[in-house]
Write a protein that holds these residues in place. Sequence first.
Motif, mmCIF file in Angstrom:
data_model
loop_
_atom_site.group_PDB
_atom_site.id
_atom_site.type_symbol
_atom_site.label_atom_id
_atom_site.label_comp_id
_atom_site.label_asym_id
_atom_site.label_seq_id
_atom_site.Cartn_x
_atom_site.Cartn_y
_atom_site.Cartn_z
ATOM 1 N N SER A 1 13.581 11.754 13.493
ATOM 2 C CA SER A 1 12.938 12.429 12.366
ATOM 3 C C SER A 1 12.238 11.439 11.454
ATOM 4 C CB SER A 1 13.976 13.215 11.567
ATOM 5 O OG SER A 1 14.613 14.144 12.407
ATOM 6 N N LYS B 1 15.982 15.012 18.607
ATOM 7 C CA LYS B 1 15.631 15.745 17.386
ATOM 8 C C LYS B 1 14.358 15.119 16.816
ATOM 9 C CE LYS B 1 19.949 17.013 18.035
ATOM 10 N NZ LYS B 1 20.576 16.671 19.295
ATOM 11 N N GLY C 1 12.310 16.252 13.951
ATOM 12 C CA GLY C 1 11.827 16.762 12.671
ATOM 13 C C GLY C 1 10.799 15.843 12.032
ATOM 14 N N GLU C 2 9.551 16.305 11.982
ATOM 15 C CA GLU C 2 8.440 15.577 11.363
ATOM 16 C C GLU C 2 8.138 14.230 12.020
ATOM 17 O OE1 GLU C 2 6.163 16.817 9.138
ATOM 18 O OE2 GLU C 2 7.252 18.647 9.617
ATOM 19 N N PRO D 1 12.047 19.486 21.607
ATOM 20 C CA PRO D 1 11.415 20.448 20.693
ATOM 21 C C PRO D 1 10.165 19.865 20.014
ATOM 22 C CG PRO D 1 13.254 19.403 19.585
ATOM 23 C CD PRO D 1 13.188 18.802 20.964
ATOM 24 N N ASN E 1 7.771 21.316 18.975
ATOM 25 C CA ASN E 1 7.369 22.195 17.879
ATOM 26 C C ASN E 1 7.890 21.708 16.528
ATOM 27 O OD1 ASN E 1 9.899 23.074 19.165
ATOM 28 N ND2 ASN E 1 9.963 24.591 17.542
ATOM 29 N N GLU E 2 8.827 20.764 16.513
ATOM 30 C CA GLU E 2 9.363 20.210 15.270
ATOM 31 C C GLU E 2 8.552 19.010 14.769
ATOM 32 O OE1 GLU E 2 13.430 19.203 16.069
ATOM 33 O OE2 GLU E 2 14.051 21.297 16.286
ATOM 34 N N CYS E 3 7.603 18.545 15.580
ATOM 35 C CA CYS E 3 6.826 17.347 15.235
ATOM 36 C C CYS E 3 5.885 17.591 14.059
ATOM 37 C CB CYS E 3 5.954 16.929 16.422
ATOM 38 S SG CYS E 3 6.848 16.261 17.793
ATOM 39 N N ASN E 4 5.469 16.495 13.465
ATOM 40 C CA ASN E 4 4.385 16.521 12.495
ATOM 41 C C ASN E 4 3.124 16.903 13.280
ATOM 42 O OD1 ASN E 4 2.273 15.921 10.763
ATOM 43 N ND2 ASN E 4 3.123 13.978 10.088
ATOM 44 N N THR E 5 2.457 17.947 12.879
ATOM 45 C CA THR E 5 1.319 18.442 13.654
ATOM 46 C C THR E 5 0.012 17.731 13.323
ATOM 47 O OG1 THR E 5 0.946 20.216 12.051
ATOM 48 C CG2 THR E 5 2.346 20.722 13.953
#
Length: 190
Positions: free
Chosen positions: A42, A60, A62-63, A80, A82-86
């Motif tokens: 993260s 994990k 997250g961002e 996942p 989809n949890e990345c910084n887009t």
Amino acid sequence: MNLPLITDKTFNNIDYTINNLSKGEYDNCTFSNCNFSNTFLSGISFLECEFTDCNFSSVKLGETTFKDIIFKDCKLVGTPFNECNTFLLAMTFNNCQLNLASFYNLKLNNTKFNNCKLEHTDFTNSNLKQSTFLKCDLNNAVFDNTNLEKTDFRTAYNYSISPSNNKIKGAKFSKNEIFGLLKDYNIIIE
């Protein structure tokens, strides 16, 4: 918070399940045969990095930032994304295991998936416009409300894509796998 900048470094044979990867911005770094499974990445940024023979299963994210990243021969089961910084998210996958990964609601235009296993992978609400699935196994991959315009599936196989639930204008498919577009219609092709 400014993260330390780590540039042009090579990381080989490191088990990050034992010693966590230090928070930072990794620019033009190479990671080879590293284990990230079940770790927390993260808030870490990876810019123009390459990962070869790495294990990211159940990581994990997250961002986490992935900008211009190449994953080669990596195990990314259940990852996942989809949890990345887009912001500026861009990745290429070569010979990777991406079973059960999630790309839910991501903008992945021009993404290249080469010779990957993508079984049960979730692409719901994703934008994969002009992407390529070269020799990819898409068994039970989920495409729902997905933009697949001009996406190349000519050498992909085992996919099931509903033309009524996805945008497929200009997408390319092979004649041999055309039944993958017709499964929802319960018709018989002989």
